[in-house]
Design a protein around this motif. Structure first.
Motif, mmCIF file in Angstrom:
data_model
loop_
_atom_site.group_PDB
_atom_site.id
_atom_site.type_symbol
_atom_site.label_atom_id
_atom_site.label_comp_id
_atom_site.label_asym_id
_atom_site.label_seq_id
_atom_site.Cartn_x
_atom_site.Cartn_y
_atom_site.Cartn_z
ATOM 1 N N ARG A 15 -1.525 -51.838 23.857
ATOM 2 C CA ARG A 15 -1.825 -51.511 25.252
ATOM 3 C C ARG A 15 -1.227 -50.156 25.653
ATOM 4 O O ARG A 15 -0.049 -49.893 25.374
ATOM 5 N N ALA B 138 -6.163 -53.050 20.139
ATOM 6 C CA ALA B 138 -5.417 -51.840 20.517
ATOM 7 C C ALA B 138 -4.047 -52.233 21.044
ATOM 8 O O ALA B 138 -3.878 -53.314 21.628
ATOM 9 N N THR C 126 -7.522 -56.752 23.013
ATOM 10 C CA THR C 126 -8.789 -56.282 22.441
ATOM 11 C C THR C 126 -9.028 -54.859 22.928
ATOM 12 O O THR C 126 -8.742 -54.525 24.082
ATOM 13 N N GLU C 127 -9.580 -54.053 22.031
ATOM 14 C CA GLU C 127 -9.777 -52.638 22.369
ATOM 15 C C GLU C 127 -10.678 -52.480 23.598
ATOM 16 O O GLU C 127 -10.461 -51.610 24.446
ATOM 17 N N ARG D 5 -11.706 -55.452 16.728
ATOM 18 C CA ARG D 5 -11.159 -54.189 17.207
ATOM 19 C C ARG D 5 -10.051 -54.508 18.221
ATOM 20 O O ARG D 5 -10.288 -55.190 19.217
ATOM 21 N N ARG E 172 -7.980 -42.985 26.903
ATOM 22 C CA ARG E 172 -8.836 -43.546 25.854
ATOM 23 C C ARG E 172 -8.630 -42.792 24.537
ATOM 24 O O ARG E 172 -8.587 -43.390 23.465
ATOM 25 N N LEU F 287 -5.488 -43.853 22.566
ATOM 26 C CA LEU F 287 -5.344 -45.273 22.230
ATOM 27 C C LEU F 287 -4.922 -45.488 20.776
ATOM 28 O O LEU F 287 -5.481 -44.891 19.867
ATOM 29 N N TYR F 288 -3.934 -46.329 20.569
ATOM 30 C CA TYR F 288 -3.590 -46.788 19.222
ATOM 31 C C TYR F 288 -4.498 -47.977 18.948
ATOM 32 O O TYR F 288 -4.262 -49.069 19.480
ATOM 33 N N CYS F 289 -5.581 -47.783 18.196
ATOM 34 C CA CYS F 289 -6.511 -48.887 17.995
ATOM 35 C C CYS F 289 -6.843 -49.031 16.512
ATOM 36 O O CYS F 289 -6.758 -48.065 15.764
#
Ligand code: HAM
Length: 491
Positions: A147, A145, A117-118, A143, A130, A133-135
């Motif tokens: 890691r 992401a 989870t993001e 949401r 932050r 982040l690949y989200c």
């Protein structure tokens, strides 16, 4: 394609049908967007209200349209890597060292999902990680992401396990991490990280042992103390200064993250950012002055001898002597590290020529668990990437040539003996021997070439006369020795 067109058109009004068909037929692969959208919305509508039996609220995947061809870029996405067999052999060699060192120190292996989870990675301190982040939102509107690091997942698992595990935990992991980074040498958008973490030990003995494990790894791969070193400091140094200047504790993480950018941003920018947190100019000046300190004695003069920072660092240097890696470590107050959660000793592995980015880094994070709603447990660990170390090994000529290896090549000398060759292969594999079975009828010359290419130890040939007797011919490739042996005696 015909099937997709059919499904879509039967659900569209009849006047649309000819246009849609025409578009699909005349479009080049790259011009598919309009009809694709038409088909998609038509299918969605059909299942929304059309009694298609779909669950209410379920997500309808767009129908697959089989195109005749689509020319693709054969390179992996920017910043990511394929691992062809030769790369994979090298990667396995490296990961085996990571894993063997971890086991040598009594650690247990863990793993977590690459997708989390993001929220797990959102901290307020303004960390670079932050922004990298690949989200995204998944099909269930959650949401999530990829890691960027393993520590938050580890913290999540420790909280989840709660009191069912007995402390201390000594865990290691080797996992893929994703960061949308600016690409430089040794920094990419996807990398693997070796992590070792100790949960439940508040003493510096934990950090001292973690550094010892990294030194053990370096020694195994041929890297010496004249190639790399560890810069060590403690965030308690900054903490003590900030307390002295009345800076609230909640600002600590943010201040550390700003200070960590000191080599990337102009000093005025750093001062401005620190000023925004509400720290006085005096405090900022003193902070920046302390960061240039390179000896523990000088630090003691500034902070006084009584604080925890000095005590921890002294104990670490004393333990380094006992572990036998004193020559590898040096005090350097400028090491702060860019992650907000560190609370005590922090360290970074660096190459002494100064050509590469940090090889590894870690530290103590005693208060991370409570930021996720758990009870705090003292913890420390490190992350060690797979990219910088390969650059360093390459530069030093220490990268091994890891060859493909197989113990046996088994080959039928006659098409009719393919089944017999399979029996021989199974018998050898049952005994734990690796076998490359020749699956087609090939001339012996070809088989010898292949044996050389895969570095086979011996050739096992299944010929008619020998096989009638339950035997095979064996040729040991290194010596040229050749003999016949009963299958049951083949070791
Ligand atoms: P980190 O300093 O962000 O710490 O990353 C640790 C190591 O991962 C770096 O020193 C580097 O070797 C590698 N690394 C990081 N980003 C990249 C990248 N974009 N490309 C290639 N390699 C990279 C952490 O991640 C902490 N979670 C480590 C830790 C574990 N602290 C306590 N336990």
């Amino acid at each position: 394609m015909r099937a997709a067109i059919h499904i879509a058109t039967t659900r569209l009004s009849s006047c649309l049908r000819p246009i849609l068909l025409l578009d699909l037929v005349s479009c080049s692969p790259r011009q598919f967007s309009t009809p694709r959208r038409l088909i998609c919305s038509a299918a969605t509508k059909a299942s929304d209200g059309g009694g298609g039996g779909g669950r209410s609220g379920s997500i309808v995947a767009p129908p697959v349209i089989e195109e005749n061809f689509q020319k693709i870029d054969v390179n992996p996405p920017k910043g990511t890597r394929d691992f062809a067999p030769e790369d994979m052999r090298l990667r396995s060699w490296l990961f085996n060292h990571f894993k063997e060192v971890s086991r040598l120190f009594g650690y247990e292996e863990v793993d977590f999902p690459v997708l989390e989870t993001e929220a797990l990675f959102i901290r307020k301190a303004g960390e670079e990680i932050r922004d990298q982040l690949y989200c995204f939102e998944d099909r269930g509107n959650r949401r999530v992401a990829l890691r960027p690091e393993l520590t938050p997942s580890l913290a999540r698992l420790v909280i989840q396990k709660g009191k069912s595990v007995s402390l201390p935990l000594k865990w290691f992991a080797v996992g893929q991490c994703w960061r949308y980074e600016r690409m430089t040498r040794g920094r990419r958008r996807e990398h693997y990280q070796w992590n070792m973490d100790i949960i439940g030990v508040p003493q510096v003995t934990a950090e001292a042992e973690l550094i010892s494990s990294i030194v053990t790894f370096f020694k195994r791969v041929g890297i010496t103390a004249s190639d790399v070193g560890f810069k060590v400091s403690s965030r308690k140094v900054l903490q003590e200064l900030l307390t002295k200047y009345g800076v609230p504790e909640k600002l600590f993480g943010r201040v550390c993250v700003i200070i960590d950018k000191i080599e990337k941003l102009p000093i005025d920018e750093i001062k401005k950012e620190l000023g925004f947190t509400g720290i006085s100019e005096d405090a900022i000046e003193q902070l920046l002055q302390v960061l240039s300190v390179k000896s523990l004695d000088d630090l003691e003069d500034i902070l006084g001898g009584a604080g925890e920072a000095i005590a921890d660092l002294k104990q670490l240097f004393s333990l380094a002597e006992k572990f036998g890696y004193s020559e590898w470590i040096q005090f350097d107050a400028s090491v702060v590290r860019g992650l907000a959660y560190y609370t005590g000793i922090v360290f970074e592995g660096f190459d002494r020529k100064g050509k590469l980015r940090a090889i590894c880094g870690g530290g103590r994070y005693d208060r991370l668990l409570s930021t996720y709603g758990g009870d705090d447990i003292p913890a420390c660990g490190f992350g060690f990437g797979d990219a910088v170390i390969v650059e360093l090994l390459k530069e030093k000529g220490l990268l091994p040539e890891v060859r493909q290896e197989v113990e046996n090549i088994v080959c039928a000398l006659d098409k009719d003996l393919q089944g017999a060759a399979s029996t021989v292969a199974t018998a050898l594999r049952d005994k734990g021997q690796t076998v490359d079975l020749v699956l087609e009828s090939k001339p012996l010359k070809w088989v010898f070439k292949r044996a050389a290419r895969v570095n086979a130890r011996r050739l096992v040939l299944v010929g008619k006369t020998e096989w009638e007797d339950g035997s095979v011919s064996v040729k040991v490739l290194s010596t040229g020795e050749q003999f016949q042996v009963k299958l049951s005696d083949l070791e």
